[in-house]
Design a protein around this motif. Structure first.
Motif, PDB file in Angstrom:
ATOM      1  N   TYR A 198      30.095  50.657  32.322  1.00  0.00           N
ATOM      2  CA  TYR A 198      29.436  50.113  33.503  1.00  0.00           C
ATOM      3  C   TYR A 198      29.320  51.197  34.575  1.00  0.00           C
ATOM      4  O   TYR A 198      29.984  52.234  34.510  1.00  0.00           O
TER       5      TYR A 198
ATOM      6  N   THR B 193      30.313  50.957  37.725  1.00  0.00           N
ATOM      7  CA  THR B 193      31.500  51.012  38.579  1.00  0.00           C
ATOM      8  C   THR B 193      32.651  50.257  37.914  1.00  0.00           C
ATOM      9  O   THR B 193      32.442  49.455  36.993  1.00  0.00           O
TER      10      THR B 193
ATOM     11  N   SER C 217      34.323  47.975  39.386  1.00  0.00           N
ATOM     12  CA  SER C 217      34.167  46.583  39.795  1.00  0.00           C
ATOM     13  C   SER C 217      33.264  45.828  38.824  1.00  0.00           C
ATOM     14  O   SER C 217      33.553  44.686  38.430  1.00  0.00           O
ATOM     15  N   GLN C 218      32.185  46.472  38.403  1.00  0.00           N
ATOM     16  CA  GLN C 218      31.291  45.863  37.422  1.00  0.00           C
ATOM     17  C   GLN C 218      32.001  45.712  36.079  1.00  0.00           C
ATOM     18  O   GLN C 218      31.815  44.713  35.380  1.00  0.00           O
TER      19      GLN C 218
ATOM     20  N   LYS D 282      35.202  45.260  35.669  1.00  0.00           N
ATOM     21  CA  LYS D 282      36.140  44.143  35.798  1.00  0.00           C
ATOM     22  C   LYS D 282      35.444  42.820  35.529  1.00  0.00           C
ATOM     23  O   LYS D 282      35.953  41.971  34.794  1.00  0.00           O
ATOM     24  N   THR D 283      34.264  42.655  36.115  1.00  0.00           N
ATOM     25  CA  THR D 283      33.491  41.429  35.890  1.00  0.00           C
ATOM     26  C   THR D 283      33.090  41.305  34.424  1.00  0.00           C
ATOM     27  O   THR D 283      33.185  40.230  33.827  1.00  0.00           O
ATOM     28  N   GLY D 284      32.649  42.426  33.839  1.00  0.00           N
ATOM     29  CA  GLY D 284      32.271  42.416  32.431  1.00  0.00           C
ATOM     30  C   GLY D 284      33.431  42.067  31.528  1.00  0.00           C
ATOM     31  O   GLY D 284      33.281  41.320  30.557  1.00  0.00           O
TER      32      GLY D 284
ATOM     33  N   GLN E  64      40.118  47.037  29.604  1.00  0.00           N
ATOM     34  CA  GLN E  64      39.287  47.791  30.538  1.00  0.00           C
ATOM     35  C   GLN E  64      40.013  49.069  30.894  1.00  0.00           C
ATOM     36  O   GLN E  64      41.183  49.063  31.243  1.00  0.00           O
TER      37      GLN E  64
ATOM     38  N   ASN F 226      35.770  52.287  34.086  1.00  0.00           N
ATOM     39  CA  ASN F 226      34.459  51.644  34.002  1.00  0.00           C
ATOM     40  C   ASN F 226      34.052  51.320  32.563  1.00  0.00           C
ATOM     41  O   ASN F 226      32.893  50.993  32.303  1.00  0.00           O
TER      42      ASN F 226
END
Length: 231
Positions: free
Chosen positions: A90, A92, A94-95, A97-99, A206, A209
């Protein structure tokens, strides 16, 4: 990881053999013939192993690239898929983490408190024919699953002892395969005691990224793939 070598066959005396090889996609230049190796995960920038150590399981298909790629495994060229490896990068953390969170299907064990052999505190809960033991440590959430019908116990106390023994066994395997000892941003493990007909065992994590998910019929094979990929 060992990679297949290119085989070069030279000379005019092999004309018939070369013609047959040419049918399979072999490249011919003058009197030289190069038989191309099957694409490996490393060729695509994927961290998955080509072969699973100590088993007959090996990569059969490799698609995508290091940003978004997938490897399927089987125990033979004509066998059904027994494990898969998926890798996604990803923009970032943060992205990522969401993924990562979107790929999880956690069962929260809020039941009986149990203690594993190394002192780790866990919880045990029975849900729809299964008994789960779950704990969190070093960024990992680990859930071990035992089939109720395989426990054959006559009391709640004995059931807790049995499923704790199963959790201890699975925890030992995960540690020996250097999975839950690895430092990751966050990780999740769901492993079943005993062979499964479908790839329900799942190890995902994770790292900054990057998000990786490994699933397989066998908990041991799934752990071995993860071991090679997580380093």
């Amino acid at each position: 990881m060992k990679r297949q070598k290119r085989i070069v066959v030279m000379g005019c005396s092999f004309v018939v053999g070369l013609a047959l090889l040419g049918i399979g996609g072999t490249t011919m230049t003058n009197n030289n013939v190069t038989v191309h190796a099957v694409t490996t995960p490393a060729d695509k920038g994927l961290a998955a192993p080509e072969k699973v150590d100590g088993t007959q399981t090996e990569a059969q298909t490799v698609t995508g690239n290091s940003t978004s790629g997938k490897v399927t495994y089987s125990n033979g060229a004509n066998s059904a898929t027994t494990a898969t490896y998926k890798q996604q990068k990803y923009g970032t953390t943060s992205q990522a983490k969401t993924g990562f969170e979107n790929t999880q299907n956690l069962t929260n064990a809020d039941g009986t408190k149990v203690t594993l052999s190394d002192g780790t505190k866990a919880t045990s809960q029975g849900v729809m024919g299964h008994v789960y033991v779950q704990w969190q440590k070093n960024g990992w959430t680990v859930t071990t699953v035992a089939d109720t019908e395989d426990l054959t116990t006559s009391s709640v106390n004995q059931t807790n002892k049995t499923v704790t023994a199963v959790a201890n066994k699975m925890k030992k395997s995960l540690k020996s395969n250097e999975v839950i000892t690895q430092n990751v941003t966050r990780g999740n493990v769901v492993v079943y005691d005993g062979a499964q007909q479908k790839p329900v065992n799942n190890i995902s994590w994770q790292q900054k990224n990057k998000v990786v998910q490994v699933s397989g019929n066998s908990a041991e094979t799934t752990a071995k793939i993860a071991k090679e990929a997580i380093k």
